[in-house]
Design a protein around this motif. Structure first.
Motif, PDB file in Angstrom:
ATOM      1  N   GLU A 181       0.829  -1.217   0.000  1.00 56.03           N
ATOM      2  CA  GLU A 181       0.000   0.000   0.000  1.00 56.03           C
ATOM      3  C   GLU A 181       0.856   1.256   0.000  1.00 56.03           C
ATOM      4  O   GLU A 181       0.615   2.185  -0.775  1.00 56.03           O
ATOM      5  N   THR A 224       1.086   3.916  -3.171  1.00 61.64           N
ATOM      6  CA  THR A 224       0.468   5.231  -3.008  1.00 61.64           C
ATOM      7  C   THR A 224       1.474   6.367  -2.869  1.00 61.64           C
ATOM      8  O   THR A 224       1.167   7.490  -3.236  1.00 61.64           O
ATOM      9  N   SER A 274      -7.096  -3.772   0.248  1.00 60.42           N
ATOM     10  CA  SER A 274      -6.735  -2.472   0.804  1.00 60.42           C
ATOM     11  C   SER A 274      -7.923  -1.513   0.892  1.00 60.42           C
ATOM     12  O   SER A 274      -8.794  -1.499   0.027  1.00 60.42           O
ATOM     13  N   LEU A 305      -6.240   3.161  -0.576  1.00 63.95           N
ATOM     14  CA  LEU A 305      -5.808   3.606  -1.897  1.00 63.95           C
ATOM     15  C   LEU A 305      -6.473   4.920  -2.296  1.00 63.95           C
ATOM     16  O   LEU A 305      -7.613   5.189  -1.933  1.00 63.95           O
TER      17      LEU A 305
END
Length: 108
Positions: free
Chosen positions: A49, A53, A79, A82
């Motif tokens: 993640e 990101t 997730s 996001l």
């Protein structure tokens, strides 16, 4: 075609960093955790993640070398962290439906 993203990177140096056992990702990505306590397998979703990101292209390259596409896609589908740009990129790069991923309410 996907490897075209990495043509200008010094991939040999990055591969040595991975093989050397060092924490391979940019440390600024994990400002809220002690780097030495992050386990690449136990904290897989957290790492994926963060790199997707907030990471650099070098971080993304290393992510694709350490984790399989299936592991990355599974983490993306689970997730809740996001943003929409990440979802659009990952949808294209990993060939998954945008509707299979969730935009965090933080970014809405």
């Amino acid at each position: 075609m996907k490897n075209l993203y990495f043509n200008f990177l010094l991939t040999e140096q990055l591969n040595k960093k991975i093989a050397g056992g060092q924490f391979p990702f940019s440390q600024y990505l994990f400002w809220d955790a002690a780097i030495e306590k992050i386990d690449l397998q136990k904290n897989k979703r957290y790492i994926i993640e963060r790199v997707l990101t907030r990471g650099l292209l070098e971080d993304f390259y290393m992510l694709t070398q350490i984790y399989s596409n299936k592991e990355i896609i599974d983490a993306l589908k689970k997730s809740k962290e996001l943003d929409s740009k990440t979802i659009h990129f990952c949808s294209y790069y990993f060939n998954i439906q945008k509707s299979d991923m969730h935009v965090s309410s933080f970014y809405c």
